[in-house]
Scaffold this motif. Structure first.
Motif, PDB file in Angstrom:
ATOM      1  N   THR A  49     -38.619  25.796  -2.096  1.00 58.53           N
ATOM      2  CA  THR A  49     -37.898  27.015  -1.724  1.00 58.53           C
ATOM      3  C   THR A  49     -37.241  26.858  -0.355  1.00 58.53           C
ATOM      4  O   THR A  49     -36.068  27.205  -0.173  1.00 58.53           O
ATOM      5  N   ALA A  50     -37.979  26.339   0.604  1.00 62.96           N
ATOM      6  CA  ALA A  50     -37.436  26.150   1.951  1.00 62.96           C
ATOM      7  C   ALA A  50     -36.273  25.162   1.945  1.00 62.96           C
ATOM      8  O   ALA A  50     -35.233  25.408   2.578  1.00 62.96           O
ATOM      9  N   CYS A  51     -36.424  24.057   1.219  1.00 64.99           N
ATOM     10  CA  CYS A  51     -35.333  23.072   1.137  1.00 64.99           C
ATOM     11  C   CYS A  51     -34.102  23.690   0.472  1.00 64.99           C
ATOM     12  O   CYS A  51     -32.972  23.477   0.932  1.00 64.99           O
ATOM     13  N   VAL A  97     -29.762  27.418  -5.236  1.00 65.16           N
ATOM     14  CA  VAL A  97     -30.222  28.724  -5.735  1.00 65.16           C
ATOM     15  C   VAL A  97     -31.298  28.523  -6.803  1.00 65.16           C
ATOM     16  O   VAL A  97     -32.353  29.171  -6.766  1.00 65.16           O
ATOM     17  N   VAL A  98     -31.052  27.616  -7.739  1.00 66.86           N
ATOM     18  CA  VAL A  98     -32.043  27.351  -8.786  1.00 66.86           C
ATOM     19  C   VAL A  98     -33.323  26.780  -8.156  1.00 66.86           C
ATOM     20  O   VAL A  98     -34.429  27.155  -8.555  1.00 66.86           O
ATOM     21  N   SER A  99     -33.184  25.936  -7.154  1.00 64.30           N
ATOM     22  CA  SER A  99     -34.360  25.385  -6.466  1.00 64.30           C
ATOM     23  C   SER A  99     -35.181  26.493  -5.804  1.00 64.30           C
ATOM     24  O   SER A  99     -36.415  26.466  -5.862  1.00 64.30           O
ATOM     25  N   GLY A 117     -35.137  30.601 -13.852  1.00 64.92           N
ATOM     26  CA  GLY A 117     -34.437  29.476 -13.216  1.00 64.92           C
ATOM     27  C   GLY A 117     -33.699  28.623 -14.231  1.00 64.92           C
ATOM     28  O   GLY A 117     -32.561  28.204 -14.003  1.00 64.92           O
ATOM     29  N   ALA A 118     -34.327  28.370 -15.368  1.00 65.15           N
ATOM     30  CA  ALA A 118     -33.672  27.593 -16.428  1.00 65.15           C
ATOM     31  C   ALA A 118     -32.458  28.347 -16.971  1.00 65.15           C
ATOM     32  O   ALA A 118     -31.390  27.745 -17.196  1.00 65.15           O
TER      33      ALA A 118
END
Length: 168
Positions: A49-51, A97-99, A117-118
């Motif tokens: 999430t942070a990345c 965004v998906v990450s 997310g998928a």
């Protein structure tokens, strides 16, 4: 568009689009409550999430500095954005965004967020193929086609591409 107007527009779009898609909707799904069965998922999810958030901020800043515009289709960039993370992959914003969503799935142990997310990935891929790529090809012509031929859309290169600054 001036850079200051681009920065304001990008900030508004950041709150309205990724802020809702990767923040408000995951909160609505989970209430930001939950706990995975293994603490490692929570740690891994937090890192992902942070990345993702860092990549997202970098990409938005690139649109302001390099493109002199916003990621919003209603206020697009004046120049094609090909620097920074865009030398590795053409769609770092969507990947980020998906990450962020998948990272939160790990943090909260929420399979519903993983499914969300998928689904987002399918929506983003479709949007890029059906709208964004044709629009960029029309707007930036040969510069975009050369960029597209050099930099992959979804799976980053091992090394950054040597992409000359766009002429349009």
């Amino acid at each position: 568009m001036q850079r200051s107007a681009a920065a304001v527009g990008s900030s508004v779009f950041f709150a309205a689009a990724p802020g809702v898609v990767a923040g408000v909707i995951p909160w609505w799904i989970t209430g930001w409550d939950g706990s995975p069965s293994w603490i490692g998922w929570r740690v891994l999810g937090a890192v992902v999430t942070a990345c993702g958030a860092v990549v997202l901020l970098h990409a938005f800043a690139r649109f302001v500095r390099e493109g002199v515009g916003t990621p919003a289709p209603v206020a697009p960039t004046q120049r094609l954005v090909v620097g920074g993370l865009y030398r590795w992959v053409r769609n770092p914003m969507y990947i980020a965004v998906v990450s962020c969503v998948l990272g939160q799935a790990g943090v909260f142990g929420a399979w519903a967020l993983a499914a969300y997310g998928a689904a987002l990935m399918v929506v983003f891929f479709s949007f890029v193929r059906l709208y964004e790529e044709p629009t960029l090809a029309h707007q930036f012509g040969a510069d975009y086609e050369a960029y597209r031929a050099t930099v992959p859309g979804w799976f980053p290169r091992a090394r950054p591409a040597r992409v000359p600054p766009a002429t349009s």
